[in-house]
Design an enzyme around this catalytic site. Sequence first.
Site, PDB file in Angstrom:
ATOM      1  N   HIS A  48       0.908  -1.167  -0.103  1.00  0.00           N
ATOM      2  CA  HIS A  48      -0.004  -0.045   0.186  1.00  0.00           C
ATOM      3  C   HIS A  48       1.088   1.210   0.214  1.00  0.00           C
ATOM      4  O   HIS A  48       1.770   1.649   1.134  1.00  0.00           O
ATOM      5  CB  HIS A  48      -0.655  -0.051   1.288  1.00  0.00           C
ATOM      6  N   CYS A  51      -1.201   7.810   1.286  1.00  0.00           N
ATOM      7  CA  CYS A  51      -1.775   8.720   0.766  1.00  0.00           C
ATOM      8  C   CYS A  51      -2.377   8.858   2.031  1.00  0.00           C
ATOM      9  O   CYS A  51      -3.275   9.520   2.680  1.00  0.00           O
ATOM     10  CB  CYS A  51      -2.567   8.031   0.063  1.00  0.00           C
ATOM     11  N   GLU A  88       4.888   8.331  -0.475  1.00  0.00           N
ATOM     12  CA  GLU A  88       3.293   9.460  -0.367  1.00  0.00           C
ATOM     13  C   GLU A  88       3.166   9.914  -2.275  1.00  0.00           C
ATOM     14  O   GLU A  88       4.033  10.734  -2.630  1.00  0.00           O
ATOM     15  CB  GLU A  88       3.565  10.706   0.263  1.00  0.00           C
ATOM     16  N   ASP A 122       3.818   8.077 -12.412  1.00  0.00           N
ATOM     17  CA  ASP A 122       4.874   7.424 -11.102  1.00  0.00           C
ATOM     18  C   ASP A 122       5.297   7.226 -10.706  1.00  0.00           C
ATOM     19  O   ASP A 122       7.264   7.245 -11.298  1.00  0.00           O
ATOM     20  CB  ASP A 122       4.067   6.149 -11.189  1.00  0.00           C
ATOM     21  N   ARG A 124       7.607   5.997  -8.512  1.00  0.00           N
ATOM     22  CA  ARG A 124       7.519   5.162  -7.326  1.00  0.00           C
ATOM     23  C   ARG A 124       8.508   4.124  -7.472  1.00  0.00           C
ATOM     24  O   ARG A 124       9.088   4.075  -8.817  1.00  0.00           O
ATOM     25  CB  ARG A 124       6.414   4.449  -6.807  1.00  0.00           C
ATOM     26  N   THR A 145      -4.403  -6.453  -4.885  1.00  0.00           N
ATOM     27  CA  THR A 145      -4.121  -4.886  -5.725  1.00  0.00           C
ATOM     28  C   THR A 145      -4.871  -4.536  -7.175  1.00  0.00           C
ATOM     29  O   THR A 145      -5.312  -5.780  -7.405  1.00  0.00           O
ATOM     30  CB  THR A 145      -2.184  -4.782  -6.277  1.00  0.00           C
TER      31      THR A 145
HETATM   32 ZN   LIG Z   1      -5.340   8.513  -2.691  1.00  0.00          ZN
END
Ligand SMILES: [Zn+2]
Length: 188
Positions: A48, A51, A88, A122, A124, A145
């Site tokens: 996860h 956020c 985040e 993205d 990440r 997911t």
């Molecule tokens: Zn979010």
Amino acid sequence: MDSKSISSVANLPTKYGDFKIQSFKEGNKEHLAIFKEPFGELPLVRVHSECLTGDVLGSLKCDCGEQLQKALELIAKEGGLIIYHRQEGRNIGLFNKVNAYALQDKGLDTIEANHQLGFNADERTYDVVVDILNHFGIKKLKLLTNNPKKLEVLEGFEIVERVPLVIEANEKNRDYLKVKKEQMGHLL
Ligand SMILES: [Zn+2]
């Protein structure tokens, strides 16, 4: 991962059930594993992405908070592991995410807003996720997911099943979920 980067294990009772937590340091980021044992032969795993607005504030702009709650509910029942990945705003950070939200208020979608700020859609990375799964000795798993990219980044693991997290769209996140589905390949 050296032992100084791995915390002790502590109990975390929650409204979903009783979990254990352990923290993992990666540079100045502190990630969290929230888990319920026994894992069984095929642990249920959720990676996860943090956020704050969705997870804590109940934001309706995205589906993160609901996905986290569903994952906690499922893992409280079945056993398994949530890696709370502190990247985040798809790793642009909270400050830049707020700027991206301001651009979205002016009509840009989530991808266009990131681009305007000079980021990829993205940003990440998943190295620490791999380290945490290795720490728990997990080789085979069921992945909770909707994001097929997460199947790719975990290609060193045997993902026996993808378990979708189906969230009802609301009026505020419908467009966001549409971009996730149509432009970021999410299986919603
Ligand atoms: Zn979010």
